[in-house]
Enzyme design. Structure first.
Site, PDB file in Angstrom:
ATOM      1  N   THR A  35       4.066   2.067   1.333  1.00  0.00           N
ATOM      2  CA  THR A  35       5.300   1.858   2.114  1.00  0.00           C
ATOM      3  C   THR A  35       6.379   2.683   1.621  1.00  0.00           C
ATOM      4  OG1 THR A  35       4.086  -0.276   2.706  1.00  0.00           O
ATOM      5  CG2 THR A  35       6.416   0.076   3.600  1.00  0.00           C
ATOM      6  N   GLY A 103       1.844  -6.424  -6.908  1.00  0.00           N
ATOM      7  CA  GLY A 103       1.204  -6.129  -7.646  1.00  0.00           C
ATOM      8  C   GLY A 103      -0.063  -5.422  -7.256  1.00  0.00           C
ATOM      9  N   GLU A 111       7.961  -2.973 -11.747  1.00  0.00           N
ATOM     10  CA  GLU A 111       8.581  -3.546 -10.419  1.00  0.00           C
ATOM     11  C   GLU A 111       9.674  -4.712 -10.432  1.00  0.00           C
ATOM     12  OE1 GLU A 111       5.693  -1.750  -7.064  1.00  0.00           O
ATOM     13  OE2 GLU A 111       5.227  -3.872  -7.975  1.00  0.00           O
TER      14      GLU A 111
HETATM   15  C1  5RP Z   1       2.731  -2.140  -6.062  1.00  0.00           C
HETATM   16  C2  5RP Z   1       3.066  -3.299  -5.370  1.00  0.00           C
HETATM   17  C3  5RP Z   1       3.181  -2.769  -3.704  1.00  0.00           C
HETATM   18  O1  5RP Z   1       4.557  -2.690  -3.535  1.00  0.00           O
HETATM   19  C4  5RP Z   1       2.207  -3.560  -2.911  1.00  0.00           C
HETATM   20  O2  5RP Z   1       1.148  -3.636  -3.255  1.00  0.00           O
HETATM   21  C5  5RP Z   1       2.640  -3.207  -1.305  1.00  0.00           C
HETATM   22  O3  5RP Z   1       1.859  -1.821  -1.235  1.00  0.00           O
HETATM   23  P1  5RP Z   1       1.847  -1.204  -0.016  1.00  0.00           P
HETATM   24  O4  5RP Z   1       3.163  -0.717   0.630  1.00  0.00           O
HETATM   25  O5  5RP Z   1       0.883   0.193  -0.251  1.00  0.00           O
HETATM   26  O6  5RP Z   1       1.064  -1.987   1.151  1.00  0.00           O
HETATM   27  O7  5RP Z   1       3.353  -4.343  -5.390  1.00  0.00           O
HETATM   28  O8  5RP Z   1       2.342  -2.927  -7.365  1.00  0.00           O
END
Ligand code: 5RP
Length: 235
Positions: A35, A103, A111
């Site tokens: 995202t 995560g 993050e």
């Molecule tokens: C990475 C994260 C991501 O922000 C979380 O997994 C969401 O990912 P996506 O936008 O691909 O669904 O925490 O460590």
């Protein structure tokens, strides 16, 4: 033209909405995940068009820095700036109090540092990520020093979690984080007190950071699709 998959469409539109909030002359935390990748793309497009100028990005992972470079976003580090105006990042679960599990991309340690420093932290998710109780759909990622995997696994099991060492895809063996550590995915039935659990798990020797983000998010943007039409709402 082939229609875009609805989840991808939600992610794209929520990424675009978050990117639209970035102002010229600011320091921007760049999250990790599919995202946030759209947000990075749209920030790059706004820079290229001249609508946005003079921003600096602080990436939360190796992959975020690769994407930022691809999209022409100048980068900086926490040695060079002492504040972040806005961070944009995804999440795996979001509750009604804006507490998060993060995560899924094994980047939650960096993050938490970057998102936690930001004056404004915008979470970008599709509607499937909203939950009543954290832990109900997603296992909680816990970054662990490799030599402590066995004792930390036992300690997490002691808190009632079913624990799996995260394994690589198209790679033999475990996922290795940007810091050279491993990730344990701890599935709880439901997390009743996220603030308490966040502290307790980080207190286990060998744990670097867990994916509970309590009281960090300031805004949650949710992408939705109805009858093929994407929309974004702010919780
Ligand atoms: C990475 C994260 C991501 O922000 C979380 O997994 C969401 O990912 P996506 O936008 O691909 O669904 O925490 O460590």
């Amino acid at each position: 033209m082939a229609e875009m998959d609805p989840v991808k469409l939600m992610k794209q539109e929520v990424g675009r909405a978050a990117a639209a909030q970035v102002k010229s002359g600011t320091v921007v935390g760049l999250g990790t995940g599919s995202t946030t990748a759209f947000a990075i793309q749209f920030i790059g497009e706004r820079l290229a068009s001249g609508e946005l100028t003079d921003i600096k990005g602080v990436p939360t992972s190796f992959q975020a820095s690769v994407l930022a470079k691809q999209h022409g976003i100048p980068l900086t580090t926490l040695d060079e700036v002492d504040y972040i105006d806005v961070a944009i990042d995804g999440a795996d679960e979001v509750d009604a109090q804006f507490n998060l599990i993060k995560g899924g991309g094994a980047a939650h340690t960096r993050e938490k540092i970057v998102d936690g420093l930001a004056e404004k932290f915008i979470v970008v998710v599709d509607s499937s990520k909203l939950v009543d109780k954290l832990g109900s759909t997603f296992a909680l990622p816990v970054e662990v020093l490799p030599m402590a995997v066995a004792p930390v696994t036992r300690a997490l099991a002691g808190y009632g979690a079913k624990v799996d060492l995260r394994m690589g895809i198209n790679k033999d063996g475990p996922v290795i984080t940007d810091q050279g550590n491993m990730v344990l995915d701890a599935k709880f039935e439901a997390i009743t007190d996220p603030a308490e659990l966040e502290k307790a798990l980080n207190n286990i020797p060998g744990v670097l950071e867990n994916g509970l983000f309590v009281g960090v998010a300031t805004e949650v943007l949710v992408g939705e699709v109805k009858d093929g039409q994407a929309s974004v709402r702010s919780l």
